[in-house]
Write an enzyme that holds these catalytic residues in place. Structure first.
Site: not given
Ligand code: ARG
Length: 710
Positions: A86, A223, A646
């Site tokens: 991501h 991911d 992330s």
């Molecule tokens: N929740 C994750 C974060 O804030 C991001 C994931 C992105 N994936 C998505 N399906 N929008 O780091």
């Protein structure tokens, strides 16, 4: 064990700073004996120099700030970087088309020459941190107003910044404030801006579970993706040049295939963006009412419109993929945060802390002289600005919601450029990439909806002035109005817009364009709200600075971690599951079994590529498998992370890479405001799943050969 966890969830038994909490996004340069002792207790086997020493190639130097919003980890002596899928999503999307759909099919570079340079992408390598608090503060008179104080600090920072720039010309030095402006540090980086995509799994792996599983456990998402940093022939940072060569770092992280067990020591380093752990109860009330609620309202409607269009049109699916994911991520976060605040009694616990603070102060006249006004400042600042901030959130969500308004804003910015050749470059660099992923008829629908939301939610003083005109002429028929805007505007047409930017006469006419005028009207309202918020903002900043300083005194002897601010941090803790709700237990890892359970060929979020399904079916996991003949995909720990983390490397006790952090969990999204010892978890992708994909799906021996696998 489980009983204990359950009991401690009852309000009243919750203490703000619990004894064994491993909460903390610690600054590496400020780790105390207390931190080291705790890390050793938990199982750390590295020495402090191994982890952090500015003059040695310590482990922290393998971690990068990835492209302004994420973290990455250097895993080879040829500059290979692992981060989250991501985090590379926007880059992958920008290189995708219907014919060459890297989003859907993934991407494998079979040789250096096939790695794709990503324009504007960069990484920052941390090179050290210097405490400059004394230098920033030494001349401050104690009688300054908050505003005067801020100005004096800004000037001091400006002078120091200049000194750093002069003395360290090849580095990027960023001065950051910590503890609400009670401390200042200079962070030194090297910026590399030739970054190339080397490998991405298909989205059905990298984004498995899509928005449904986002922010959730149990999770089965691969991911990750892989980039490479390039440098000039002297191994120095350089802009993209075909002749650049892979960067050779002083140190890179080894990888372990040994995994982890329940309670294994883990630590992560990364660049968490923003937390508000010292936010007051009034700050939280304002967050729910004035930030999260409007964001949820606008987001629900906009995302529905986008999603519908994406499902029905492949071109739009690709164009809007990255925007959709980004927007949905924050939208869902706001929902989860409100939920968490309520269920975990966050406001009540903050009030408890505020009472403790009052009590402490009242017992001590000296402290009272300094801190007596602190809570009043916070209360008045937050409650007094509630309505304005709410209007501001609606307006800015909509400003970024209907894309035409943002395009118009860029055009407005182009007005400040000197001549048409600068505007030409500006078009290529700023506007063309937006218009490439833009669909005007979709945006017309969004604009129509957004106008209705504004009208229904903003009290008249906050409505942009253009509404009186629209309402007079169209009598509330926003469909008709939006239709006319889009019929007329040149802003939605790349060729016409480009031509107008190059021709002074046409460019003057743009100011009469209705989309331009609408955007200007919204922007002006936003600006005037912003100005009217000044007084409250000073109160809040002063209150917060004092509150944090006071709490640190109150908790004397404890190293209270500063809020996240996009600088390098360490978090440590252990692997483990949790009780999500009464009677349930979540295991600390997931396996391929979950993919088979969730796989759903008619749901694009859960539809895994057949070739990946086939691979998993074969169960030929080899050295990537676990003892039960399956393979771990994701795992949980109590590491303290947030957005910006992330892609953060999760290390084992020996400093070997075992995973990449990629998400937080639903039950504790409010954890950015108050850490949840019992339920707050970090979700990471198991490095063995990453390597399995690179190996068995990608057959990328050339990448595997670069890694140091232990
Ligand atoms: N929740 C994750 C974060 O804030 C991001 C994931 C992105 N994936 C998505 N399906 N929008 O780091």
């Amino acid at each position: 064990m489980i009983l204990k966890r359950f009991l401690t969830l009852l309000p009243g038994l919750l203490l703000y700073f619990s004894l064994f909490a491993d909460e903390g996004m610690w600054m590496l340069n400020n780790l105390t004996q207390e931190n080291w002792k705790r890390m050793q207790e938990l199982g750390l086997e590295l020495s402090s120099e191994d982890l952090y020493c500015d003059s040695l190639p310590s482990l922290y130097k393998t971690v990068v700030q990835f492209n302004g919003g994420c973290t990455g980890i250097t895993v080879s002596k040829k500059g290979l970087i692992f981060t989250n899928h991501h985090c590379g999503y926007d880059a992958i999307q920008s290189q995708s088309s219907i014919e060459q759909d890297y989003l859907k099919n993934g991407f494998i570079a079979h040789a250096f020459e096939e790695e794709i340079p990503i324009p504007n992408m960069y990484v920052l390598y941390p090179r050290g941190t210097i405490n400059i608090t004394q230098k920033v503060m030494h001349n401050l008179s104690p009688n300054l107003s908050e505003k005067e104080r801020e100005i004096a600090i800004e000037q001091a920072i400006g002078r120091l910044q200049k000194q750093f720039n002069d003395s360290l010309p090849h580095y990027e030095v960023v001065i950051n404030s910590y503890y609400g402006g009670n401390e200042y540090y200079a962070n030194i980086y090297q910026r590399f801006s030739d970054i190339r995509l080397a490998f991405a799994p298909p989205s059905s792996v990298g984004k498995f579970g899509g928005e449904t599983d986002n922010w959730m456990w149990p999770r089965h998402t691969g991911d990750f993706c892989v980039f490479r940093v390039y440098a000039d022939e002297e191994n120095k940072p350089a802009n993209y040049q075909e002749t650049n060569i892979p960067y050779q770092p002083d140190r890179f992280a080894p990888i372990s295939l040994n995994g982890y067990e329940n309670n294994s020591f883990v630590m992560a380093m990364g660049f968490p963006g923003h937390t508000d752990r010292y936010l007051s109860s009034w700050g939280i009330e304002r967050k729910i009412e004035s930030s999260n609620n409007p964001r949820i309202k606008v987001g629900s409607i906009k995302l529905d419109i986008w999603k519908d269009a994406m499902l029905n049109n492949d071109e739009i699916r690709i164009q809007y993929a990255s925007k959709y994911a980004l927007n949905s991520n924050y939208w869902k976060n706001s929902i989860g945060m409100n939920r968490g605040i309520e269920k975990l009694h966050v406001i009540e616990r903050k009030q408890e802390l505020e009472n403790q603070f009052l009590h402490w102060m009242e017992q001590n006249p000296e402290k009272q002289a300094i801190y007596s006004n602190t809570l009043n400042l916070l209360r008045n600042g937050y409650i007094g600005s509630m309505e304005k901030v709410k209007a501001k959130t609606f307006l800015s969500e909509i400003f970024h919601g209907a894309e035409i308004l943002e395009i118009a804003h860029y055009v407005h910015a182009a007005g400040f450029l000197r001549d048409h050749s600068e505007r030409d470059t500006f078009f290529d660099e700023a506007l063309a990439p937006i218009l490439k992923d833009y669909n005007a008829s979709l945006d017309e629908k969004v604009l129509t909806a957004m106008l209705g939301i504004l009208k229904n939610n903003l009290p008249p003083p906050f409505l942009p002035s253009v509404f009186s005109e629209i309402d007079k002429k169209y009598k509330g028929n926003y469909v008709q109005y939006a239709d006319d805007v889009f019929k007329e505007t040149v802003l939605a047409h790349p060729d016409k817009l480009h031509a107008a930017l190059l021709n002074p006469k046409k460019f003057m006419q743009i100011k009469k364009d209705r989309a331009y005028q609408l955007s200007r009207s919204v922007r002006r309202t936003l600006e005037s709200i912003h100005d009217s918020l000044q007084a409250d903002s000073y109160k809040i900043r002063e209150g917060e600075r004092l509150f944090i300083a006071g709490l640190r005194e109150m908790e004397a002897g404890k190293n209270l971690p500063p809020d996240a601010n996009f600088t390098l941090r360490l978090t440590y803790g252990s692997v483990g599951g949790y009780v999500p709700n009464d009677g349930a237990w979540y295991e600390y890892y997931t396996t391929t079994k979950g993919i088979f359970e969730k796989q759903d060929s008619i749901n694009p979020e859960f539809n895994v590529q057949p070739e990946v399904m086939a691979l998993l079916h074969q169960k030929n996991f080899g050295k990537y498998g676990n003892q039960k003949g399956d393979m771990n995909l994701n795992f949980l720990s109590n590491l303290d992370i947030t957005g910006g983390n992330s892609g953060s490397p999760v290390f084992d006790a020996k400093g070997r890479l075992i995973g990449l952090a990629f998400d937080g969990n639903w039950e504790a999204i409010s954890g950015d405001l108050l850490f949840e010892n019992e339920v707050q978890k970090c979700i990471a992708v198991d490095i063995r799943y990453v390597l399995f994909m690179i190996d068995k799906w990608g057959n990328s021996q050339r990448l595997l050969d670069e890694l140091q696998i232990q």
